[in-house]
Design an enzyme around this catalytic site. Structure first.
Site, PDB file in Angstrom:
ATOM      1  N   GLY A  33       0.697  -1.435   0.055  1.00  0.00           N
ATOM      2  CA  GLY A  33      -0.063   0.206  -0.122  1.00  0.00           C
ATOM      3  C   GLY A  33       0.799   1.378  -0.372  1.00  0.00           C
ATOM      4  CE1 TYR A 152      -3.451 -13.303   1.745  1.00  0.00           C
ATOM      5  CE2 TYR A 152      -2.470 -14.732   0.495  1.00  0.00           C
ATOM      6  CZ  TYR A 152      -2.520 -13.681   1.106  1.00  0.00           C
ATOM      7  OH  TYR A 152      -2.025 -12.126   0.724  1.00  0.00           O
ATOM      8  CE  LYS A 156      -4.500 -12.780  -1.777  1.00  0.00           C
ATOM      9  NZ  LYS A 156      -4.915 -10.170  -1.679  1.00  0.00           N
ATOM     10  CG  LEU A 182       4.463  -8.069  -3.071  1.00  0.00           C
ATOM     11  CD1 LEU A 182       3.242  -7.270  -2.880  1.00  0.00           C
ATOM     12  CD2 LEU A 182       4.792  -8.179  -5.011  1.00  0.00           C
ATOM     13  NE  ARG A 203      15.878 -16.756  10.288  1.00  0.00           N
ATOM     14  CZ  ARG A 203      15.812 -17.386   9.463  1.00  0.00           C
ATOM     15  NH1 ARG A 203      15.930 -17.603   8.042  1.00  0.00           N
ATOM     16  NH2 ARG A 203      14.503 -17.560   9.151  1.00  0.00           N
TER      17      ARG A 203
HETATM   18  O1  GFB Z   1       7.785 -16.059   1.308  1.00  0.00           O
HETATM   19  P1  GFB Z   1       6.972 -17.588   2.017  1.00  0.00           P
HETATM   20  O2  GFB Z   1       7.300 -17.027   3.509  1.00  0.00           O
HETATM   21  O3  GFB Z   1       5.447 -17.904   1.725  1.00  0.00           O
HETATM   22  O4  GFB Z   1       8.312 -18.604   0.913  1.00  0.00           O
HETATM   23  P2  GFB Z   1       5.704 -18.693  -0.180  1.00  0.00           P
HETATM   24  C1  GFB Z   1       8.032 -20.687   1.946  1.00  0.00           C
HETATM   25  C2  GFB Z   1       9.544 -20.725   0.993  1.00  0.00           C
HETATM   26  O5  GFB Z   1      10.932 -20.130   1.557  1.00  0.00           O
HETATM   27  C3  GFB Z   1       9.639 -22.154   1.754  1.00  0.00           C
HETATM   28  C4  GFB Z   1      11.500 -20.523   2.019  1.00  0.00           C
HETATM   29  O6  GFB Z   1       9.352 -22.786   0.183  1.00  0.00           O
HETATM   30  C5  GFB Z   1      10.388 -21.780   2.640  1.00  0.00           C
HETATM   31  O7  GFB Z   1      11.122 -23.185   3.023  1.00  0.00           O
HETATM   32  N1  GFB Z   1      11.841 -20.707   3.580  1.00  0.00           N
HETATM   33  C6  GFB Z   1      13.765 -20.602   4.032  1.00  0.00           C
HETATM   34  C7  GFB Z   1      11.454 -19.713   4.273  1.00  0.00           C
HETATM   35  N2  GFB Z   1      13.780 -19.937   4.517  1.00  0.00           N
HETATM   36  C8  GFB Z   1      12.837 -19.293   5.061  1.00  0.00           C
HETATM   37  C9  GFB Z   1      12.240 -18.762   6.347  1.00  0.00           C
HETATM   38  O8  GFB Z   1      13.255 -18.275   7.198  1.00  0.00           O
HETATM   39  N3  GFB Z   1      10.948 -18.277   6.406  1.00  0.00           N
HETATM   40  C10 GFB Z   1       9.821 -18.165   5.693  1.00  0.00           C
HETATM   41  N4  GFB Z   1       9.098 -17.883   5.092  1.00  0.00           N
HETATM   42  N5  GFB Z   1       9.793 -18.843   4.351  1.00  0.00           N
HETATM   43  C11 GFB Z   1       3.317 -17.120   0.446  1.00  0.00           C
HETATM   44  C12 GFB Z   1       2.139 -17.347   0.981  1.00  0.00           C
HETATM   45  O9  GFB Z   1       3.655 -18.800   0.480  1.00  0.00           O
HETATM   46  O10 GFB Z   1       3.295 -17.069  -1.226  1.00  0.00           O
HETATM   47  C13 GFB Z   1       2.163 -15.005   0.698  1.00  0.00           C
HETATM   48  O11 GFB Z   1       2.250 -17.280   1.946  1.00  0.00           O
HETATM   49  C14 GFB Z   1       2.493 -14.921  -0.375  1.00  0.00           C
HETATM   50  O12 GFB Z   1       1.337 -15.014   1.763  1.00  0.00           O
HETATM   51  C15 GFB Z   1       2.533 -15.816  -1.041  1.00  0.00           C
HETATM   52  O13 GFB Z   1       0.854 -14.666  -0.701  1.00  0.00           O
HETATM   53  C16 GFB Z   1       2.663 -15.727  -2.606  1.00  0.00           C
HETATM   54  O14 GFB Z   1       5.914 -18.048  -1.269  1.00  0.00           O
HETATM   55  O15 GFB Z   1       5.177 -20.035   0.619  1.00  0.00           O
END
Ligand code: GFB
Length: 324
Positions: A33, A152, A156, A182, A203
């Site tokens: 936003g 989620y 959408k 993003l 980190r």
């Molecule tokens: O961006 P993210 O959390 O969401 O990325 P998604 C997840 C991917 O990054 C997985 C790896 O393959 C995780 O194993 N990863 C590695 C990590 N290290 C980390 C870490 O420290 N934190 C996180 N979070 N992931 C999203 C939705 O899914 O897709 C969003 O949850 C949005 O809200 C987006 O819609 C487009 O890509 O899996």
């Protein structure tokens, strides 16, 4: 047939679309936003920002009343109750329920308030868990999304389909382009909600020299990363379409999580190794959008190379979060 029209030679000029227009932006203090408001400001729009503190989007009558009072010509809906994969896994109810309600209230309110257009921020996670890569728009409904962020993703999908319905029934220009993941300056500071890039950056900037960087999962899933300013520009450009379309906005560049983590190390000039934690979730195995339709219909493509965007994000995180 839309795709047979000659491709526009240049992306839309936002000042031509928004100059002098009253534009409500929901989620105006959030990551997307803020970037949308900044671009609208530069385009000469009268920006009417709505943040969480100003309006509870879960309150249907309050949303309707506020939008009627603001009399927007365009509503750009960026608000979400969201976060990265870890937050999604732990909050399947809020991520589904709250986003369905928020999305429906804002779309309905925009139409009732007499706006001429609604642009909602969709997500690549609305695609089926297993889908030919790159994801083309015609495959969107071919299967259930990744269950870790299933509710989620379904919120959408509801928004996407209601946009189609509003256009079909009322001729209302309503669309929800599908955005890749993003990243960039202004991303989450709350590690509990962080997406992969924000989590890794937060980190890495705190690590002592040479220390290893912990990475969730196996490192083999893939993601596509869209720089925040490119995302805002792509979303706003959709108003140039002659009619709403199901449309991807991404880079078309697929990176393994291992390669992405290495790019984060490089952007931060950190020499430590990567350490994978397979007890943490991998989520969807592959995610990468086809850019063909956005190029054909809008002449739009993302501009920011990943290394450049990551360096800008590192600079922002270092300023926002000095090492403790
Ligand atoms: O961006 P993210 O959390 O969401 O990325 P998604 C997840 C991917 O990054 C997985 C790896 O393959 C995780 O194993 N990863 C590695 C990590 N290290 C980390 C870490 O420290 N934190 C996180 N979070 N992931 C999203 C939705 O899914 O897709 C969003 O949850 C949005 O809200 C987006 O819609 C487009 O890509 O899996």
């Amino acid at each position: 047939m839309q795709l047979e029209r000659p491709a526009p030679s240049a992306p839309p000029v936002l000042a031509d679309l928004y100059g002098g227009q009253r534009v409500v932006v929901t989620g105006a203090r959030g990551f997307l936003g803020r970037a949308v408001c900044a671009q609208l400001d530069r385009a000469g729009a009268t920006v009417l920002p709505l943040g969480r503190a100003e309006l509870d989007l879960l309150d249907r009558s309050a949303v309707k009343a506020r939008l009627r009072a603001l009399r927007p010509e365009v509503v750009v809906h960026c608000a979400v109750d969201g976060g990265g994969l870890g937050w999604m896994r732990d909050h399947p109810v809020e991520s589904g329920l709250n986003n369905v309600l928020i999305n429906v209230h804002v779309l309905e309110g925009a139409h009732e308030a007499g706006a001429r257009a609604f642009l909602g921020a969709g997500s690549a996670c609305a695609y089926p868990r297993i889908c030919p890569v790159p994801f083309v728009e015609d495959d969107l409904w071919q299967g259930y999304p990744e269950p870790t962020n299933g509710p989620y993703a379904q919120s959408k999908r509801v928004l996407l389909d209601l946009c189609r319905a509003y256009h079909a029934q009322h001729g209302f220009f309503a669309m929800t382009p599908l955005l890749a993941n993003l990243y960039g300056p202004g991303d989450h500071l709350d590690p509990g909600r962080a997406h992969v890039v924000a989590a890794l950056l937060q980190r890495v900037i705190r690590l002592p020299a040479g220390a290893p960087l912990e990475v969730w999962g196996t490192g083999t899933p893939t993601r596509e990363l869209l720089y925040i300013d490119d995302a805002a520009e792509g979303l706003l450009s959709c108003l140039a379409l002659s009619e709403p379309a199901v449309l991807n906005l991404g880079t078309g560049m697929e990176h393994s999580i291992a390669a992405l983590a290495q790019a984060v190390l490089d952007a931060a000039d950190h020499s430590g190794a990567l350490v994978f934690d397979p007890t943490k979730p991998d989520g969807q195995p592959r995610k990468c959008l086809s850019t063909a339709r956005a190029e054909a219909l809008l002449g739009w493509r993302a501009r920011t190379p990943l290394a450049e965007g990551l360096r800008a994000a590192v600079t922002w995180y270092r300023a926002a979060e000095p090492p403790r």
